[in-house]
Motif scaffolding. Structure first.
Motif, PDB file in Angstrom:
ATOM      1  N   GLY A   1       1.058  -1.249  -0.191  1.00  0.00           N
ATOM      2  CA  GLY A   1      -0.084   0.116  -0.062  1.00  0.00           C
ATOM      3  C   GLY A   1       0.846   1.235   0.006  1.00  0.00           C
TER       4      GLY A   1
ATOM      5  N   ARG B   1       2.392   6.361  -6.956  1.00  0.00           N
ATOM      6  CA  ARG B   1       1.020   7.153  -7.840  1.00  0.00           C
ATOM      7  C   ARG B   1       1.538   8.447  -7.513  1.00  0.00           C
ATOM      8  NH1 ARG B   1      -3.268   4.515  -5.777  1.00  0.00           N
ATOM      9  NH2 ARG B   1      -3.314   5.745  -3.830  1.00  0.00           N
TER      10      ARG B   1
ATOM     11  N   LEU C   1     -17.414   2.771   7.072  1.00  0.00           N
ATOM     12  CA  LEU C   1     -16.123   3.431   6.785  1.00  0.00           C
ATOM     13  C   LEU C   1     -15.282   3.060   5.930  1.00  0.00           C
ATOM     14  CD1 LEU C   1     -14.718   5.961   8.370  1.00  0.00           C
ATOM     15  CD2 LEU C   1     -13.928   4.188   9.804  1.00  0.00           C
ATOM     16  N   VAL C   2     -15.356   1.784   5.432  1.00  0.00           N
ATOM     17  CA  VAL C   2     -14.671   1.182   4.283  1.00  0.00           C
ATOM     18  C   VAL C   2     -15.349   1.733   2.997  1.00  0.00           C
ATOM     19  CG1 VAL C   2     -13.858  -0.946   2.990  1.00  0.00           C
ATOM     20  CG2 VAL C   2     -14.081  -0.917   5.453  1.00  0.00           C
TER      21      VAL C   2
ATOM     22  N   ILE D   1     -14.380   5.310   2.650  1.00  0.00           N
ATOM     23  CA  ILE D   1     -12.921   5.429   2.357  1.00  0.00           C
ATOM     24  C   ILE D   1     -12.685   5.054   0.578  1.00  0.00           C
ATOM     25  CG2 ILE D   1     -10.518   4.287   2.279  1.00  0.00           C
ATOM     26  CD1 ILE D   1     -11.197   3.963   5.668  1.00  0.00           C
ATOM     27  N   GLU D   2     -13.417   4.153   0.410  1.00  0.00           N
ATOM     28  CA  GLU D   2     -13.340   3.942  -1.300  1.00  0.00           C
ATOM     29  C   GLU D   2     -13.990   4.917  -2.155  1.00  0.00           C
ATOM     30  OE1 GLU D   2     -12.963  -1.077  -1.190  1.00  0.00           O
ATOM     31  OE2 GLU D   2     -15.174  -0.102  -1.222  1.00  0.00           O
TER      32      GLU D   2
ATOM     33  N   ARG E   1      -7.381  10.283   0.788  1.00  0.00           N
ATOM     34  CA  ARG E   1      -7.134   8.782   1.011  1.00  0.00           C
ATOM     35  C   ARG E   1      -5.638   8.512   1.104  1.00  0.00           C
ATOM     36  NH1 ARG E   1     -10.155   5.377  -3.240  1.00  0.00           N
ATOM     37  NH2 ARG E   1      -8.483   5.560  -4.332  1.00  0.00           N
TER      38      ARG E   1
ATOM     39  N   LEU F   1      -4.439   9.847   4.447  1.00  0.00           N
ATOM     40  CA  LEU F   1      -4.986   9.161   5.716  1.00  0.00           C
ATOM     41  C   LEU F   1      -4.417   7.625   5.654  1.00  0.00           C
ATOM     42  CD1 LEU F   1      -8.602  10.394   5.406  1.00  0.00           C
ATOM     43  CD2 LEU F   1      -7.302  10.820   7.162  1.00  0.00           C
ATOM     44  N   LYS F   2      -4.171   6.851   4.487  1.00  0.00           N
ATOM     45  CA  LYS F   2      -3.531   5.633   4.618  1.00  0.00           C
ATOM     46  C   LYS F   2      -2.311   5.348   4.872  1.00  0.00           C
ATOM     47  CE  LYS F   2      -4.402   2.331   0.898  1.00  0.00           C
ATOM     48  NZ  LYS F   2      -4.392   2.136  -0.497  1.00  0.00           N
TER      49      LYS F   2
ATOM     50  N   TYR G   1      -2.745   6.123   8.837  1.00  0.00           N
ATOM     51  CA  TYR G   1      -3.292   5.208   9.889  1.00  0.00           C
ATOM     52  C   TYR G   1      -2.998   3.663   9.314  1.00  0.00           C
ATOM     53  CZ  TYR G   1      -5.894   8.973  11.534  1.00  0.00           C
ATOM     54  OH  TYR G   1      -6.093  10.149  12.333  1.00  0.00           O
ATOM     55  N   LEU G   2      -2.681   3.508   8.082  1.00  0.00           N
ATOM     56  CA  LEU G   2      -2.226   2.175   7.696  1.00  0.00           C
ATOM     57  C   LEU G   2      -0.607   2.081   8.181  1.00  0.00           C
ATOM     58  CD1 LEU G   2      -3.294  -0.578   6.358  1.00  0.00           C
ATOM     59  CD2 LEU G   2      -2.532   0.457   4.173  1.00  0.00           C
TER      60      LEU G   2
ATOM     61  N   LYS H   1     -10.644  13.201   7.498  1.00  0.00           N
ATOM     62  CA  LYS H   1     -11.281  12.711   8.647  1.00  0.00           C
ATOM     63  C   LYS H   1     -12.648  13.109   8.840  1.00  0.00           C
ATOM     64  CE  LYS H   1      -9.011  12.413  12.536  1.00  0.00           C
ATOM     65  NZ  LYS H   1      -7.718  12.666  13.458  1.00  0.00           N
TER      66      LYS H   1
ATOM     67  N   LEU I   1     -15.093  11.670   6.124  1.00  0.00           N
ATOM     68  CA  LEU I   1     -15.427  10.081   6.678  1.00  0.00           C
ATOM     69  C   LEU I   1     -16.318  10.035   7.791  1.00  0.00           C
ATOM     70  CD1 LEU I   1     -11.786   8.564   6.288  1.00  0.00           C
ATOM     71  CD2 LEU I   1     -13.856   8.354   4.742  1.00  0.00           C
ATOM     72  N   ARG I   2     -16.059  11.055   8.644  1.00  0.00           N
ATOM     73  CA  ARG I   2     -16.852  11.114   9.997  1.00  0.00           C
ATOM     74  C   ARG I   2     -18.439  11.460   9.419  1.00  0.00           C
ATOM     75  NH1 ARG I   2     -16.610  11.814  15.468  1.00  0.00           N
ATOM     76  NH2 ARG I   2     -14.381  11.683  15.773  1.00  0.00           N
TER      77      ARG I   2
END
Lengths: 227, 181
Positions: free
Chosen positions: B70, B77, B120-121, B124-125, B132, B135-136, B139-140, B167, B170-171
């Motif tokens: 990821g 990218r 949430l998923v 995110i998508e 994204r 955040l990825k 958090y990932l 965030k 998403l919230r």
């Protein structure tokens, strides 16, 4: 939903999203067939690593050097606020400049020679009379005496060594440019005697005797070569 | 001793870098190929990506392959898009480029028990890759804002802003689904 819970959930959601994304993409085998990792790529990454290799203390040496420099500069500025330190520093700077840097704003020193036969003494202070003339083709040497038996010697010799080695009392010396040449006046107020000397690597003119400083300079500037 | 440790640490870093490049070089080329036509440009993007990863090599966790992939994907990218921008290929914004090329936002068949997580998923998508990606990485890949800024060639302020806005989006999305709490 509180922030902590939300962020925990975000972490998990991103993991799931990542697995979803990976599942849509070609497999590693398919990818490596399309763009294989070869020796060329290995050399590439090795050279990238080599270029980026820096020892940890070298990474920050530049910053540390700048900080040390700033601290030293600030300390120096702080010390300079004290008038005594400022005066001492200034005195030392002047000394250093005098010792190593000789700035002459007068006319530049000429390097030509002097023709003894055409050299004339244009001025002699009142009361002095010629006692002895020892001049010849190579030198001009005259001795003058006044009524009080005060002597005045004027010598012009075709040698630069005399000028270089001529003894002088450094405490009473004033360096100056005389008739376009480097020279100096040495005068002792106590005994009221002094000498003026100038020249270059080819000749030396020395005037010495018991007369005033101004008279010595006047004699000096009036020693000329007739063309 | 310090020198020895430094050399050892440099060697570990090199090994780590070689492992990443070896494992994900093809993937980097694949991702870069979505945005760049010239194969040599794709190689440049992969190299540039590797350079960026080297800057934060200490923070990279190579044990989790999915996370590492990821990370490589996001950095490649963004690097490829930066190359595009540098060469002024088209006057499209970053969001437009992402929308054109990343249109695959369909939810996958992962079974998610928690309704909130599922929403949430989905959110995110649907989220713009601009948000994204940061955040990825945060958090990932558990990267710091400073490191994200380095990787994406962005000012740290922009990274902070994107994290905050992402965030918020998403919230809001999960609140709209009525799953707040």
């Amino acid at each position: 939903m509180d922030d902590k819970r939300f962020e925990e959930l975000l972490g998990k959601a991103f993991e799931i999203e990542q697995y979803n994304e990976i599942s849509k993409e070609p497999t590693a085998d398919e990818l490596s067939k399309a763009a294989p990792f070869t020796e060329k790529q290995l050399r590439q990454v090795q050279s990238i690593c080599k270029r980026n290799r820096r020892l940890p203390w070298l990474k920050y040496s530049g910053r540390v050097a700048s900080i040390v420099l700033c601290v030293c500069l600030a300390g120096f500025c702080g010390m300079m606020l004290n008038p005594k330190i400022r005066a001492t520093v200034s005195e030392n700077i002047v000394k250093l400049v005098d010792e190593y840097i000789n700035i002459d704003f007068s006319e530049s020193t000429k390097e030509e020679n002097i023709d003894i036969a055409k050299t004339v003494i244009g001025y002699i202070p009142e009361g002095f009379e010629l006692r002895e003339d020892l001049s010849d083709d190579e030198k001009l040497s005259c001795i003058y005496v006044d009524g009080n038996e005060n002597y005045l010697f004027i010598d012009v010799v075709q040698s630069g060594e005399v000028f270089i080695s001529y003894e002088r009392d450094e405490h009473n010396v004033t360096y100056m440019n005389i008739n376009g040449y480097d020279g100096y006046l040495s005068y002792d107020e106590m005994t009221a005697q002094g000498s003026v000397c100038w020249g270059n690597s080819n000749f030396t003119v020395v005037i010495s005797g018991f007369t005033s400083r101004d008279e010595l300079i006047k004699i000096a500037v009036n020693i000329k070569t007739i063309k | 001793m310090l020198l020895f440790e430094a050399i050892l640490s440099e060697e570990t870093k090199t090994e780590k870098a070689i492992h990443i490049y070896k494992s994900y070089y093809s993937y980097m080329i694949y991702i870069a190929g979505r945005y760049l036509r010239d194969p040599s440009e794709c190689e440049d993007a992969a190299q540039e990506c590797m350079l960026k990863l080297l800057m934060i090599i200490d923070s990279i966790d190579t044990s989790d392959e999915a996370r590492l992939k990821g990370l490589c994907g996001v950095v490649t990218r963004n690097t490829a898009l930066n190359i595009c921008k540098r060469k002024e290929r088209g006057n499209v914004s970053l969001e437009e480029v992402f929308n054109v090329t990343d249109g695959n936002c369909e939810p996958e068949s992962v079974v998610i028990a928690n309704e909130g997580l599922k929403a949430l998923v989905l959110a995110i998508e649907r989220l713009s890759p601009v948000y994204r990606d940061v955040l990825k990485l945060k958090y990932l890949n558990q990267l710091k804002e400073r490191e994200i800024a380095k990787l994406l060639d962005l000012p740290q302020k922009t990274v902070n802003q994107r994290i905050f806005r992402g965030k918020m989006i998403l919230r809001k999305a999960i609140e709209e689904e009525g799953l707040n709490g």
